[in-house]
Design a protein around this motif. Structure first.
Motif, PDB file in Angstrom:
ATOM      1  N   PRO A  98      -6.052  -5.251  -3.570  1.00 22.55           N
ATOM      2  CA  PRO A  98      -6.878  -4.100  -3.159  1.00 22.55           C
ATOM      3  C   PRO A  98      -7.930  -3.792  -4.236  1.00 22.55           C
ATOM      4  O   PRO A  98      -7.587  -3.344  -5.334  1.00 22.55           O
ATOM      5  CB  PRO A  98      -5.867  -2.950  -3.043  1.00 22.55           C
ATOM      6  N   ARG A  99      -9.170  -4.039  -3.938  1.00 21.61           N
ATOM      7  CA  ARG A  99     -10.209  -3.919  -4.953  1.00 21.61           C
ATOM      8  C   ARG A  99     -10.460  -2.491  -5.396  1.00 21.61           C
ATOM      9  O   ARG A  99     -11.050  -2.267  -6.462  1.00 21.61           O
ATOM     10  CB  ARG A  99     -11.506  -4.542  -4.429  1.00 21.61           C
ATOM     11  N   GLN A 100     -10.026  -1.504  -4.611  1.00 19.68           N
ATOM     12  CA  GLN A 100     -10.235  -0.122  -5.044  1.00 19.68           C
ATOM     13  C   GLN A 100      -9.437   0.205  -6.303  1.00 19.68           C
ATOM     14  O   GLN A 100      -9.768   1.158  -7.016  1.00 19.68           O
ATOM     15  CB  GLN A 100      -9.895   0.870  -3.923  1.00 19.68           C
ATOM     16  N   LEU A 101      -8.417  -0.605  -6.609  1.00 20.89           N
ATOM     17  CA  LEU A 101      -7.671  -0.398  -7.854  1.00 20.89           C
ATOM     18  C   LEU A 101      -8.531  -0.697  -9.077  1.00 20.89           C
ATOM     19  O   LEU A 101      -8.229  -0.225 -10.173  1.00 20.89           O
ATOM     20  CB  LEU A 101      -6.422  -1.270  -7.872  1.00 20.89           C
TER      21      LEU A 101
ATOM     22  N   ILE B 149      -1.113   5.329  -6.743  1.00 22.07           N
ATOM     23  CA  ILE B 149      -1.140   5.977  -5.429  1.00 22.07           C
ATOM     24  C   ILE B 149      -2.511   6.585  -5.178  1.00 22.07           C
ATOM     25  O   ILE B 149      -3.088   6.451  -4.093  1.00 22.07           O
ATOM     26  CB  ILE B 149      -0.040   7.051  -5.343  1.00 22.07           C
ATOM     27  N   ALA B 150      -3.068   7.247  -6.187  1.00 23.72           N
ATOM     28  CA  ALA B 150      -4.372   7.898  -6.031  1.00 23.72           C
ATOM     29  C   ALA B 150      -5.484   6.885  -5.809  1.00 23.72           C
ATOM     30  O   ALA B 150      -6.364   7.088  -4.964  1.00 23.72           O
ATOM     31  CB  ALA B 150      -4.670   8.756  -7.260  1.00 23.72           C
ATOM     32  N   ALA B 151      -5.471   5.792  -6.577  1.00 23.52           N
ATOM     33  CA  ALA B 151      -6.554   4.809  -6.486  1.00 23.52           C
ATOM     34  C   ALA B 151      -6.462   3.954  -5.232  1.00 23.52           C
ATOM     35  O   ALA B 151      -7.473   3.512  -4.687  1.00 23.52           O
ATOM     36  CB  ALA B 151      -6.546   3.909  -7.721  1.00 23.52           C
ATOM     37  N   LEU B 152      -5.243   3.727  -4.754  1.00 21.99           N
ATOM     38  CA  LEU B 152      -5.033   2.825  -3.622  1.00 21.99           C
ATOM     39  C   LEU B 152      -5.530   3.412  -2.313  1.00 21.99           C
ATOM     40  O   LEU B 152      -5.932   2.687  -1.402  1.00 21.99           O
ATOM     41  CB  LEU B 152      -3.538   2.509  -3.520  1.00 21.99           C
ATOM     42  N   THR B 153      -5.528   4.746  -2.198  1.00 23.97           N
ATOM     43  CA  THR B 153      -5.731   5.413  -0.913  1.00 23.97           C
ATOM     44  C   THR B 153      -7.102   6.061  -0.807  1.00 23.97           C
ATOM     45  O   THR B 153      -7.802   6.250  -1.795  1.00 23.97           O
ATOM     46  CB  THR B 153      -4.644   6.478  -0.722  1.00 23.97           C
ATOM     47  N   ARG B 154      -7.447   6.448   0.432  1.00 22.12           N
ATOM     48  CA  ARG B 154      -8.726   7.118   0.683  1.00 22.12           C
ATOM     49  C   ARG B 154      -8.672   8.595   0.304  1.00 22.12           C
ATOM     50  O   ARG B 154      -9.701   9.223   0.073  1.00 22.12           O
ATOM     51  CB  ARG B 154      -9.086   6.993   2.170  1.00 22.12           C
TER      52      ARG B 154
END
Length: 431
Positions: free
Chosen positions: A139-142, A273-278
């Protein structure tokens, strides 16, 4: 035994050596690469890992000129050379500036016990895998976490983590929650799952467990982010729940198999948890709750932060209310959450009270109805005067209201009917 590439082996070893979220290690990996950093820890001597010594003060280039003679007296401006002898030190590409000796010693001690092949084979036997940055399913949002980004993620479950994370929402809150909080979390999670969203939480008692169960109960998707090895059920009382999530959803963590949780690991887990989600929804949290750490991390990362209000007398909602007084958004159901985190056009339905029969009357008819006194009958002339309409028009409206059951006629007078109009949600028949 499966053959593993060097990058996965190095990062698997580093998850055993380095604590989650260690920015010193993240900076070293950024500078040297995972394999290079691991080589330093496994083979380098302690001196090679320490920062290069600072330049001595007062060398030929930086010392003041003798007794008042200007430095450019020979006709040339002499630019001082930077005091960086480490630039010529062959160990410079191997040192770790800014990292203390104690931390490095701890890394080296752990490096001697790392067994990445064993861990990778063990996770494969469990039907899991180890993901690292650059993998298709990463997941690149990490990457928004910078040097605090996970070195890798140990994963159990059949789903594609990257695909699920793109449409995910975190639901977190107090462990010692109230029945109201547990019901609200389960209802929100079920609603999100029905809207096609993945529910992410930490598998703890209380709100986390209720959120996971709500998603699973509605046939939806859920991800549990653990602060221990993904082969370890923690808390032990949620062994069955974590097993269900591993079968139907995903169980992920930064620590290798067999790792135990600690207080600091729980707090560091929250950044994932914060970084993984919208976005992050907090349902019940005290002022010092770890759930607020998740929400504030989400806000720093530019994610949506939401809170569900509770009773103002409840200490378990005090932290949520503090969030709502700041930049968090108040939400009460899944539709309001998806309106924030979803695509343009995913709007929550407008909220209003029940529609009463008198709401459907035309404005002129409503004016005549409101002109009737609350008690007792009134003559037509008085009603017309109070309504500001012609008596003939008033009489026509009164007959309309009579047919609808709003008014009664008593000889030449009119009065409001004694019947009470039942609201549309009243139950009929039985109890």
């Amino acid at each position: 035994m499966t053959r593993h590439d060097a990058e996965h082996l190095a990062r698997a070893a580093l998850t055993h050596i380095v604590e989650p979220g260690d920015e010193h290690a993240g900076r070293a990996i950024r500078h040297h690469g995972a394999t290079g950093f691991l080589t330093l820890l496994m083979q380098g001597d302690d001196e090679a890992l320490l920062p290069a010594p600072r330049a001595p003060q007062g060398d030929d280039h930086d010392s003041p000129p003798p007794s008042g003679r200007p430095a450019h007296q020979d006709g040339h401006h002499r630019t001082p050379h930077p005091a960086t002898p480490a630039a010529h030190d062959p160990r410079d590409s191997r040192n770790l500036p800014g990292t203390g000796a104690r931390r490095i010693a701890n890394w080296r001690r752990r490096a001697r016990t790392a067994a990445p092949e064993r861990d990778l084979d063990h996770i494969a036997r469990l039907g899991g895998r180890f993901l690292i940055p650059g993998d298709t399913a990463w997941p690149r949002q990490l990457d928004d976490l910078g040097d605090a980004r996970p070195i890798g993620l140990w994963v159990r479950g059949p789903a594609d983590l990257r695909g699920w994370a793109l449409r995910s929402v975190a639901v977190v809150g107090a462990r010692a929650c109230t029945p109201y909080g547990a019901h609200t979390a389960a209802t929100l999670a079920a609603g999100l799952a029905e809207h096609g969203w993945v529910v992410v939480s930490g598998a703890a008692f209380g709100i986390d467990g209720a959120a996971h169960r709500g998603a699973l109960g509605s046939g939806g998707a859920t991800i549990a982010v653990l602060a221990c090895g993904v082969d370890t059920a923690y808390p032990p009382g949620h062994a069955g729940l974590i097993g269900r999530i591993a079968e139907q959803g995903l169980v992920i963590g930064e620590l290798p198999p067999g790792s135990h949780p600690t207080r600091s690991r729980f707090l560091l887990r929250n950044r994932v948890i914060a970084a993984l989600t919208r976005g992050t929804v907090v349902v019940e949290a005290e002022h010092r709750s770890g759930s607020l750490v998740t929400a504030r991390a989400a806000a720093r990362l530019g994610r949506h932060t939401m809170g569900v209000p509770g009773p103002v007398t409840s200490g378990l909602s005090a932290g949520v209310h503090e969030l709502l007084r700041g930049e968090a958004t108040l939400v009460t159901d899944a539709a309001e959450i998806t309106e924030l985190v979803g695509a343009i056009g995913e709007l929550a339905p407008p909220r209003r009270g029940p529609v009463l029969p008198r709401d459907l009357l035309a404005p002129d008819t409503t004016r005549v109805l409101e002109a009737l006194p609350g008690h007792g009958p009134a003559p037509l002339a008085d009603i017309a005067a109070r309504a500001g309409t012609h008596p003939d028009d008033t009489l026509a409206k009164l007959y309309e209201l009579h047919s609808l059951g709003f008014v009664e006629r008593q000889q030449d007078h009119w009065r409001l009917t004694n019947r009470r109009t039942e609201p549309p949600h009243t139950r009929h028949g039985g109890t």
